[in-house]
Design a protein around this motif. Structure first.
Motif, PDB file in Angstrom:
ATOM      1  N   ARG A   1       1.058  -1.292  -0.117  1.00 35.13           N
ATOM      2  CA  ARG A   1       0.007   0.032   0.115  1.00 35.13           C
ATOM      3  C   ARG A   1       0.847   1.265  -0.177  1.00 35.13           C
ATOM      4  O   ARG A   1       0.362   2.088  -0.743  1.00 35.13           O
ATOM      5  CB  ARG A   1      -0.794  -0.062   1.166  1.00 35.13           C
TER       6      ARG A   1
ATOM      7  N   ARG B   1      -5.055  -8.961  19.260  1.00 34.13           N
ATOM      8  CA  ARG B   1      -5.070  -8.982  17.808  1.00 34.13           C
ATOM      9  C   ARG B   1      -4.845  -7.496  17.130  1.00 34.13           C
ATOM     10  O   ARG B   1      -4.440  -7.457  15.980  1.00 34.13           O
ATOM     11  CB  ARG B   1      -6.611  -9.305  17.515  1.00 34.13           C
TER      12      ARG B   1
ATOM     13  N   THR C   1      -2.129  -5.627  13.726  1.00 39.27           N
ATOM     14  CA  THR C   1      -2.108  -4.914  12.681  1.00 39.27           C
ATOM     15  C   THR C   1      -1.975  -3.415  12.677  1.00 39.27           C
ATOM     16  O   THR C   1      -1.217  -2.924  11.835  1.00 39.27           O
ATOM     17  CB  THR C   1      -3.816  -4.750  12.071  1.00 39.27           C
TER      18      THR C   1
ATOM     19  N   TYR D   1      -5.518  -2.158  22.976  1.00 42.73           N
ATOM     20  CA  TYR D   1      -7.009  -2.585  22.986  1.00 42.73           C
ATOM     21  C   TYR D   1      -7.195  -4.112  22.859  1.00 42.73           C
ATOM     22  O   TYR D   1      -6.473  -4.624  22.114  1.00 42.73           O
ATOM     23  CB  TYR D   1      -7.638  -1.860  21.942  1.00 42.73           C
TER      24      TYR D   1
ATOM     25  N   GLN E   1     -14.939  -4.672  26.122  1.00 47.45           N
ATOM     26  CA  GLN E   1     -13.739  -3.749  25.275  1.00 47.45           C
ATOM     27  C   GLN E   1     -12.932  -3.266  26.241  1.00 47.45           C
ATOM     28  O   GLN E   1     -13.371  -2.778  27.181  1.00 47.45           O
ATOM     29  CB  GLN E   1     -14.634  -2.922  24.655  1.00 47.45           C
TER      30      GLN E   1
ATOM     31  N   ALA F   1     -14.685  -2.775  17.748  1.00 52.36           N
ATOM     32  CA  ALA F   1     -13.647  -1.948  18.282  1.00 52.36           C
ATOM     33  C   ALA F   1     -13.514  -0.678  17.997  1.00 52.36           C
ATOM     34  O   ALA F   1     -13.248   0.127  18.945  1.00 52.36           O
ATOM     35  CB  ALA F   1     -12.166  -2.577  17.498  1.00 52.36           C
TER      36      ALA F   1
ATOM     37  N   ASN G   1     -11.819   1.032  15.582  1.00 52.67           N
ATOM     38  CA  ASN G   1     -10.694   1.428  15.012  1.00 52.67           C
ATOM     39  C   ASN G   1     -10.852   2.534  13.606  1.00 52.67           C
ATOM     40  O   ASN G   1     -10.332   3.176  13.396  1.00 52.67           O
ATOM     41  CB  ASN G   1      -9.654   0.426  14.827  1.00 52.67           C
TER      42      ASN G   1
ATOM     43  N   VAL H   1     -13.395   4.045  12.979  1.00 52.46           N
ATOM     44  CA  VAL H   1     -14.129   5.446  13.082  1.00 52.46           C
ATOM     45  C   VAL H   1     -12.863   6.362  13.838  1.00 52.46           C
ATOM     46  O   VAL H   1     -12.854   7.648  13.533  1.00 52.46           O
ATOM     47  CB  VAL H   1     -15.298   5.284  14.393  1.00 52.46           C
ATOM     48  N   LEU H   2     -12.034   5.641  14.392  1.00 51.90           N
ATOM     49  CA  LEU H   2     -11.037   6.613  14.765  1.00 51.90           C
ATOM     50  C   LEU H   2     -10.082   7.126  13.729  1.00 51.90           C
ATOM     51  O   LEU H   2      -9.578   8.280  13.860  1.00 51.90           O
ATOM     52  CB  LEU H   2     -10.102   5.635  15.868  1.00 51.90           C
TER      53      LEU H   2
ATOM     54  N   LEU I   1      -8.252   3.066   3.515  1.00 52.66           N
ATOM     55  CA  LEU I   1      -7.369   2.156   3.174  1.00 52.66           C
ATOM     56  C   LEU I   1      -6.751   1.547   4.765  1.00 52.66           C
ATOM     57  O   LEU I   1      -6.695   0.426   4.773  1.00 52.66           O
ATOM     58  CB  LEU I   1      -6.163   2.372   2.130  1.00 52.66           C
ATOM     59  N   GLU I   2      -6.343   2.786   5.297  1.00 54.02           N
ATOM     60  CA  GLU I   2      -5.685   2.213   6.701  1.00 54.02           C
ATOM     61  C   GLU I   2      -6.807   1.859   7.647  1.00 54.02           C
ATOM     62  O   GLU I   2      -6.695   0.819   8.262  1.00 54.02           O
ATOM     63  CB  GLU I   2      -5.209   3.705   7.491  1.00 54.02           C
TER      64      GLU I   2
ATOM     65  N   ALA J   1      -9.293  -0.145   6.885  1.00 61.55           N
ATOM     66  CA  ALA J   1      -9.325  -1.460   6.335  1.00 61.55           C
ATOM     67  C   ALA J   1      -8.212  -2.277   6.972  1.00 61.55           C
ATOM     68  O   ALA J   1      -8.341  -3.565   7.326  1.00 61.55           O
ATOM     69  CB  ALA J   1      -9.815  -1.552   4.819  1.00 61.55           C
ATOM     70  N   ALA J   2      -6.985  -1.732   6.763  1.00 62.76           N
ATOM     71  CA  ALA J   2      -5.884  -2.439   7.072  1.00 62.76           C
ATOM     72  C   ALA J   2      -5.744  -3.046   8.644  1.00 62.76           C
ATOM     73  O   ALA J   2      -5.183  -3.859   9.189  1.00 62.76           O
ATOM     74  CB  ALA J   2      -4.519  -1.575   6.642  1.00 62.76           C
ATOM     75  N   VAL J   3      -6.309  -1.746   9.540  1.00 62.59           N
ATOM     76  CA  VAL J   3      -5.928  -2.189  10.749  1.00 62.59           C
ATOM     77  C   VAL J   3      -7.435  -2.864  11.497  1.00 62.59           C
ATOM     78  O   VAL J   3      -7.196  -3.231  12.761  1.00 62.59           O
ATOM     79  CB  VAL J   3      -5.675  -0.711  11.656  1.00 62.59           C
ATOM     80  N   CYS J   4      -8.369  -2.799  10.916  1.00 64.35           N
ATOM     81  CA  CYS J   4      -9.498  -3.479  11.492  1.00 64.35           C
ATOM     82  C   CYS J   4      -9.133  -4.922  12.055  1.00 64.35           C
ATOM     83  O   CYS J   4      -8.831  -5.892  11.128  1.00 64.35           O
ATOM     84  CB  CYS J   4     -10.620  -3.777  10.636  1.00 64.35           C
ATOM     85  N   PRO J   5      -9.310  -5.028  13.360  1.00 62.84           N
ATOM     86  CA  PRO J   5      -8.797  -6.368  14.127  1.00 62.84           C
ATOM     87  C   PRO J   5      -9.951  -7.680  13.821  1.00 62.84           C
ATOM     88  O   PRO J   5      -9.438  -8.472  14.138  1.00 62.84           O
ATOM     89  CB  PRO J   5      -8.821  -5.944  15.601  1.00 62.84           C
ATOM     90  N   ALA J   6     -10.764  -7.285  12.941  1.00 60.96           N
ATOM     91  CA  ALA J   6     -11.813  -8.394  12.685  1.00 60.96           C
ATOM     92  C   ALA J   6     -11.849  -8.718  11.267  1.00 60.96           C
ATOM     93  O   ALA J   6     -12.478  -9.465  10.527  1.00 60.96           O
ATOM     94  CB  ALA J   6     -13.128  -8.181  13.212  1.00 60.96           C
ATOM     95  N   ALA J   7     -10.943  -7.939  10.403  1.00 64.46           N
ATOM     96  CA  ALA J   7     -10.730  -7.983   9.074  1.00 64.46           C
ATOM     97  C   ALA J   7     -12.192  -7.776   8.462  1.00 64.46           C
ATOM     98  O   ALA J   7     -12.823  -8.804   7.482  1.00 64.46           O
ATOM     99  CB  ALA J   7     -10.085  -9.482   8.477  1.00 64.46           C
TER     100      ALA J   7
ATOM    101  N   GLU K   1     -13.953  -4.495   3.420  1.00 63.75           N
ATOM    102  CA  GLU K   1     -13.291  -4.639   2.453  1.00 63.75           C
ATOM    103  C   GLU K   1     -13.462  -3.600   1.265  1.00 63.75           C
ATOM    104  O   GLU K   1     -14.256  -2.810   1.344  1.00 63.75           O
ATOM    105  CB  GLU K   1     -14.011  -5.712   1.594  1.00 63.75           C
TER     106      GLU K   1
END
Lengths: 387, 66
Positions: A25, A295, A299, A321, A332, B13, B15, B17-18, B49-50, B52-58, B61
């Motif tokens: 990316r 987890r 990432t 977190y 959470q 999580a 993330n 929204v943050l 893109l960031e 989506a990349a850090v989402c801890p539940a994947a 998309e």
């Protein structure tokens, strides 16, 4: 700085795969190789103790990415190819099959190895849960078993107990801590969670140590506690923590303490970085060394490692977190909610099983907790926690 | 770009929204992701893109036009 022409990532789980994706990316066009001991395509671990164990998800649903996305990475994936040695100065990785890969940069993302109890590897029916195969083996056993004993009162132990109880098994959880998740969330929340498990019919034996696993005809029959009590079982899950998987790094020239010791940039040596559960680094915000087994860290840290590999100079200063889902409770936890901190409810009502709370130490907010209030907890984190 | 989210995978999580508050929000009752804009403009691209990349539940998309 010239970007590296080739990068080898050891470990293709969440942290390793996210690093590869972030590199692309950010415009990295060089050679990219991901090694993994696992024969499976990269998959996610949090669902293993919940949706996959319960059978609510097919294993394929836990895959981190589809084939198209993996192909689009333009990387070589070497699955079932564990690394057995690293020479940090040469940046060369040797695999179990004898392959030697030299690269301009190496990323270590080998995660954790579960701890075991003495004598655990003797009788059949004793499980650990770390990988997909562990989850499927345990699931197959739980669909036939009647009585499960879980050893360990941490996140994994409590999740497995909740899932197994929901599947209808008779479940006993034994742990050294005085309450559930006490080390992570303190006594008040731990007590709240212990009540939830007891309500659902899980027998709790807390503040106890395990003396031995008992067996007959090669199969486990129970867990004997130091108090003398025997907990009968036809299945046992040992969830007593895990250690950073650094055995293969002996003689690498890297500093190994509690994980691969890195600087604040997640760099272990010139051209060598570590990411995820295995990485210990200097958190400049907290002014101390940290290693996180969650987890989200996998990432988030991957983004910083990828940027630094390509010449950035970013310190990694996350607000930690983690979450856990058990029965109808979604917990959470943001920040570092130490067991010593004072807890106060900021929103909602514990009696209604929906609240958000703040952890304070010396008057400072150190953590935020949500109990069935994820959004409110995230908002409180934005107001009260900063790095 | 077009975004899809998997509510069943989302762990709440927040993330996303943050990182991209113009594009993502969470439901008040259970924290599950809410997509405010499924086809955001170029100015949101990097943040999306960031996220989506850090989402801890994947669970996020991103589909980019070829």
């Amino acid at each position: 700085m010239t970007p590296p022409g080739s990068i080898v990532i050891v470990g293709a789980s969440a942290a390793g795969l996210s690093t590869a994706e972030a590199l692309r990316r950010l415009g990295y066009e060089g050679r990219l190789t991901l090694l993994d001991a696992e024969p499976h395509q990269p998959y996610d671990r949090p669902p293993l103790s919940k949706q996959v164990l319960a059978g609510a998800w097919e294993p394929a649903r836990a895959q981190l990415r589809g084939q198209t996305q993996l192909d689009a990475l333009g990387a070589e994936f070497a699955q079932g190819e564990p690394a057995v040695a690293l020479d940090a100065a040469e940046r060369s990785v040797t695999t179990a099959s004898g392959r030697v890969l030299r690269a301009d940069a190496v990323v270590i993302a080998t995660g954790l190895t579960p701890c075991r109890l003495p004598g655990q590897d003797g009788p059949a029916g004793v499980h650990v849960l770390r990988g997909l195969d562990d989850a499927l083996t345990l699931r197959a056993h739980l669909t036939a078993a009647r009585r499960l004993v879980v050893v360990g009162e941490g996140v994994l132990g409590t999740e497995v107990a909740a899932t197994a109880r929901t599947m209808g098994l008779d479940v006993t959880l034994a742990g050294m801590g005085g309450t559930l998740l006490g080390a992570q969330l303190g006594e008040v929340i731990g007590g709240e969670l212990a009540r939830k498990h007891a309500e659902r019919g899980v027998r709790l034996r807390l503040g106890v140590t395990v003396d031995e696993l008992t067996g007959a005809d090669g199969r486990v029959t129970g867990v004997r506690l130091a108090t003398g009590e025997l907990l009968p079982a036809d299945a046992v899950v040992v969830a007593v923590g895990a250690r950073p998987a650094t055995g293969w790094l002996a003689g690498s020239g890297l500093r190994l303490g509690d994980g691969v010791e890195c600087d604040s940039r997640c760099r272990a040596a010139e051209g060598v970085y570590a990411v995820g559960d295995v990485a210990s680094w200097e958190h400049e915000g907290y002014g101390r060394r940290l290693r996180l087994e969650n987890r989200t860290n996998a990432t988030e840290q991957a983004q910083v490692v990828a940027a630094n590999l390509l010449g950035a100079d970013r310190p990694y200063t996350p607000i930690p977190y983690f979450w856990t889902d058990q029965y109808d409770v979604k917990i959470q936890a943001h920040g570092l909610p130490s067991p010593a901190a004072e807890l106060s409810v900021a929103e909602g009502d514990p009696a209604e099983q929906r609240f958000a709370a703040l952890y304070r130490e010396d008057g400072r907010v150190t953590g935020v907790l949500g109990w069935n209030m994820p959004k409110q907890a995230r908002l409180l984190r934005q107001q009260a926690l900063a790095n | 770009m077009k975004i899809t989210v998997d509510e069943d995978k989302c762990c709440g999580a927040g993330n996303c929204v943050l990182i991209a508050p113009e594009v993502f929000d969470q439901r008040d009752e259970d924290g599950i992701v809410v997509l405010l804009r499924s086809e955001p403009g170029a100015e949101e691209r990097a943040a999306v893109l960031e996220a989506a990349a850090v989402c801890p539940a994947a669970a996020i998309e991103v589909h980019e036009e070829a």
